[in-house]
Design a protein around this motif. Structure first.
Motif, PDB file in Angstrom:
ATOM      1  N   ASP A   1     -10.008   2.120   9.867  1.00 27.87           N
ATOM      2  CA  ASP A   1      -9.638   3.118  10.875  1.00 27.87           C
ATOM      3  C   ASP A   1      -8.380   2.656  11.605  1.00 27.87           C
ATOM      4  O   ASP A   1      -8.449   2.077  12.680  1.00 27.87           O
ATOM      5  CB  ASP A   1     -10.795   3.303  11.867  1.00 27.87           C
ATOM      6  N   PHE A   2      -7.206   2.912  10.975  1.00 26.76           N
ATOM      7  CA  PHE A   2      -5.948   2.523  11.610  1.00 26.76           C
ATOM      8  C   PHE A   2      -4.913   3.619  11.430  1.00 26.76           C
ATOM      9  O   PHE A   2      -5.022   4.468  10.550  1.00 26.76           O
ATOM     10  CB  PHE A   2      -5.440   1.165  11.085  1.00 26.76           C
ATOM     11  N   PHE A   3      -3.918   3.622  12.295  1.00 26.02           N
ATOM     12  CA  PHE A   3      -2.880   4.640  12.320  1.00 26.02           C
ATOM     13  C   PHE A   3      -1.522   4.002  12.047  1.00 26.02           C
ATOM     14  O   PHE A   3      -1.257   2.888  12.493  1.00 26.02           O
ATOM     15  CB  PHE A   3      -2.801   5.307  13.703  1.00 26.02           C
ATOM     16  N   VAL A   4      -0.678   4.729  11.340  1.00 29.00           N
ATOM     17  CA  VAL A   4       0.707   4.338  11.100  1.00 29.00           C
ATOM     18  C   VAL A   4       1.585   5.445  11.653  1.00 29.00           C
ATOM     19  O   VAL A   4       1.318   6.615  11.406  1.00 29.00           O
ATOM     20  CB  VAL A   4       0.964   4.145   9.588  1.00 29.00           C
ATOM     21  N   VAL A   5       2.605   5.082  12.420  1.00 32.74           N
ATOM     22  CA  VAL A   5       3.445   6.096  13.037  1.00 32.74           C
ATOM     23  C   VAL A   5       4.913   5.915  12.633  1.00 32.74           C
ATOM     24  O   VAL A   5       5.371   4.825  12.362  1.00 32.74           O
ATOM     25  CB  VAL A   5       3.340   6.082  14.584  1.00 32.74           C
ATOM     26  N   SER A   6       5.605   7.064  12.618  1.00 32.43           N
ATOM     27  CA  SER A   6       7.053   7.096  12.438  1.00 32.43           C
ATOM     28  C   SER A   6       7.595   7.959  13.562  1.00 32.43           C
ATOM     29  O   SER A   6       6.821   8.467  14.383  1.00 32.43           O
ATOM     30  CB  SER A   6       7.418   7.692  11.071  1.00 32.43           C
ATOM     31  N   PHE A   7       8.882   8.154  13.592  1.00 34.10           N
ATOM     32  CA  PHE A   7       9.457   9.032  14.595  1.00 34.10           C
ATOM     33  C   PHE A   7       9.064  10.486  14.346  1.00 34.10           C
ATOM     34  O   PHE A   7       9.063  11.297  15.249  1.00 34.10           O
ATOM     35  CB  PHE A   7      10.973   8.896  14.642  1.00 34.10           C
ATOM     36  N   GLN A   8       8.687  10.818  13.097  1.00 34.68           N
ATOM     37  CA  GLN A   8       8.377  12.190  12.737  1.00 34.68           C
ATOM     38  C   GLN A   8       6.881  12.521  12.764  1.00 34.68           C
ATOM     39  O   GLN A   8       6.521  13.667  12.954  1.00 34.68           O
ATOM     40  CB  GLN A   8       8.895  12.501  11.316  1.00 34.68           C
ATOM     41  N   GLN A   9       5.982  11.544  12.537  1.00 35.08           N
ATOM     42  CA  GLN A   9       4.579  11.865  12.427  1.00 35.08           C
ATOM     43  C   GLN A   9       3.681  10.655  12.591  1.00 35.08           C
ATOM     44  O   GLN A   9       4.128   9.519  12.609  1.00 35.08           O
ATOM     45  CB  GLN A   9       4.300  12.510  11.071  1.00 35.08           C
ATOM     46  N   VAL A  10       2.375  10.944  12.681  1.00 35.25           N
ATOM     47  CA  VAL A  10       1.316   9.929  12.727  1.00 35.25           C
ATOM     48  C   VAL A  10       0.475  10.115  11.484  1.00 35.25           C
ATOM     49  O   VAL A  10       0.110  11.235  11.132  1.00 35.25           O
ATOM     50  CB  VAL A  10       0.438  10.090  13.987  1.00 35.25           C
ATOM     51  N   ARG A  11       0.150   9.041  10.789  1.00 37.13           N
ATOM     52  CA  ARG A  11      -0.719   9.103   9.599  1.00 37.13           C
ATOM     53  C   ARG A  11      -1.944   8.248   9.841  1.00 37.13           C
ATOM     54  O   ARG A  11      -1.859   7.173  10.414  1.00 37.13           O
ATOM     55  CB  ARG A  11       0.022   8.582   8.359  1.00 37.13           C
TER      56      ARG A  11
ATOM     57  N   ILE B   1       0.862  -1.174   0.000  1.00 33.73           N
ATOM     58  CA  ILE B   1       0.000   0.000   0.000  1.00 33.73           C
ATOM     59  C   ILE B   1       0.903   1.230   0.000  1.00 33.73           C
ATOM     60  O   ILE B   1       1.828   1.322   0.807  1.00 33.73           O
ATOM     61  CB  ILE B   1      -0.901   0.029   1.258  1.00 33.73           C
ATOM     62  N   LYS B   2       0.640   2.185  -0.877  1.00 31.40           N
ATOM     63  CA  LYS B   2       1.434   3.413  -0.915  1.00 31.40           C
ATOM     64  C   LYS B   2       1.150   4.240   0.336  1.00 31.40           C
ATOM     65  O   LYS B   2       0.005   4.498   0.681  1.00 31.40           O
ATOM     66  CB  LYS B   2       1.107   4.218  -2.163  1.00 31.40           C
ATOM     67  N   SER B   3       2.223   4.657   1.005  1.00 29.36           N
ATOM     68  CA  SER B   3       2.080   5.441   2.232  1.00 29.36           C
ATOM     69  C   SER B   3       2.235   6.934   2.002  1.00 29.36           C
ATOM     70  O   SER B   3       1.845   7.729   2.846  1.00 29.36           O
ATOM     71  CB  SER B   3       3.124   4.995   3.258  1.00 29.36           C
ATOM     72  N   GLY B   4       2.839   7.309   0.874  1.00 28.88           N
ATOM     73  CA  GLY B   4       3.072   8.716   0.616  1.00 28.88           C
ATOM     74  C   GLY B   4       4.294   9.279   1.325  1.00 28.88           C
ATOM     75  O   GLY B   4       4.473  10.489   1.402  1.00 28.88           O
ATOM     76  N   THR B   5       5.126   8.391   1.877  1.00 31.21           N
ATOM     77  CA  THR B   5       6.337   8.824   2.566  1.00 31.21           C
ATOM     78  C   THR B   5       7.440   7.800   2.357  1.00 31.21           C
ATOM     79  O   THR B   5       7.164   6.647   2.030  1.00 31.21           O
ATOM     80  CB  THR B   5       6.083   9.026   4.077  1.00 31.21           C
ATOM     81  N   ALA B   6       8.671   8.231   2.563  1.00 27.07           N
ATOM     82  CA  ALA B   6       9.818   7.318   2.546  1.00 27.07           C
ATOM     83  C   ALA B   6      10.390   7.185   3.952  1.00 27.07           C
ATOM     84  O   ALA B   6      11.477   6.653   4.134  1.00 27.07           O
ATOM     85  CB  ALA B   6      10.879   7.819   1.583  1.00 27.07           C
ATOM     86  N   GLN B   7       9.651   7.670   4.943  1.00 26.31           N
ATOM     87  CA  GLN B   7      10.112   7.607   6.324  1.00 26.31           C
ATOM     88  C   GLN B   7      10.109   6.172   6.843  1.00 26.31           C
ATOM     89  O   GLN B   7       9.410   5.308   6.336  1.00 26.31           O
ATOM     90  CB  GLN B   7       9.226   8.473   7.222  1.00 26.31           C
ATOM     91  N   TYR B   8      10.868   5.971   7.893  1.00 22.55           N
ATOM     92  CA  TYR B   8      10.955   4.696   8.589  1.00 22.55           C
ATOM     93  C   TYR B   8       9.703   4.566   9.446  1.00 22.55           C
ATOM     94  O   TYR B   8       9.535   5.286  10.422  1.00 22.55           O
ATOM     95  CB  TYR B   8      12.208   4.748   9.456  1.00 22.55           C
ATOM     96  N   LEU B   9       8.780   3.697   9.058  1.00 23.22           N
ATOM     97  CA  LEU B   9       7.536   3.502   9.813  1.00 23.22           C
ATOM     98  C   LEU B   9       7.768   2.453  10.888  1.00 23.22           C
ATOM     99  O   LEU B   9       8.282   1.377  10.612  1.00 23.22           O
ATOM    100  CB  LEU B   9       6.416   3.084   8.863  1.00 23.22           C
ATOM    101  N   ASN B  10       7.390   2.774  12.115  1.00 22.94           N
ATOM    102  CA  ASN B  10       7.707   1.840  13.207  1.00 22.94           C
ATOM    103  C   ASN B  10       6.509   1.405  14.030  1.00 22.94           C
ATOM    104  O   ASN B  10       6.683   0.714  15.019  1.00 22.94           O
ATOM    105  CB  ASN B  10       8.798   2.421  14.106  1.00 22.94           C
ATOM    106  N   GLY B  11       5.293   1.769  13.643  1.00 27.57           N
ATOM    107  CA  GLY B  11       4.137   1.309  14.397  1.00 27.57           C
ATOM    108  C   GLY B  11       2.861   1.357  13.581  1.00 27.57           C
ATOM    109  O   GLY B  11       2.689   2.207  12.713  1.00 27.57           O
ATOM    110  N   VAL B  12       1.955   0.428  13.878  1.00 29.56           N
ATOM    111  CA  VAL B  12       0.633   0.404  13.256  1.00 29.56           C
ATOM    112  C   VAL B  12      -0.352  -0.124  14.290  1.00 29.56           C
ATOM    113  O   VAL B  12      -0.064  -1.057  15.029  1.00 29.56           O
ATOM    114  CB  VAL B  12       0.615  -0.452  11.961  1.00 29.56           C
TER     115      VAL B  12
END
Length: 70
Positions: free
Chosen positions: A59-69, A41-52
């Motif tokens: 209705d789910f969230f994906v988090v990185s060190f920089q933001q929550v999507r 699934i395209k996330s729209g970022t190249a950041q290191y994602l570390n949580g879902v």
């Protein structure tokens, strides 16, 4: 949907059921398992994602060190 890259380092996994599972990892990778196969699934970022985590597959969230999507 994108191509599945098996070189992705996965960091977290969360699912609603055995046929509705999400995992996240490096370079913005989000994968979804539908009970038969994994799809990218395209996330729209190249950041290191570390949580879902979420309440449902709609209705789910994906988090990185920089933001929550959402």
């Amino acid at each position: 949907e994108g191509k599945l890259d098996l070189r992705t380092e996965l960091q977290d996994i969360w699912g609603v059921s055995a046929s509705d599972v999400y995992t996240v990892g490096t370079l913005g990778k989000i994968l979804h398992y539908n009970g038969t196969r994994w799809n990218s699934i395209k996330s729209g970022t190249a950041q290191y994602l570390n949580g879902v985590w979420g309440n449902s597959s709609d209705d789910f969230f994906v988090v990185s060190f920089q933001q929550v999507r959402r």
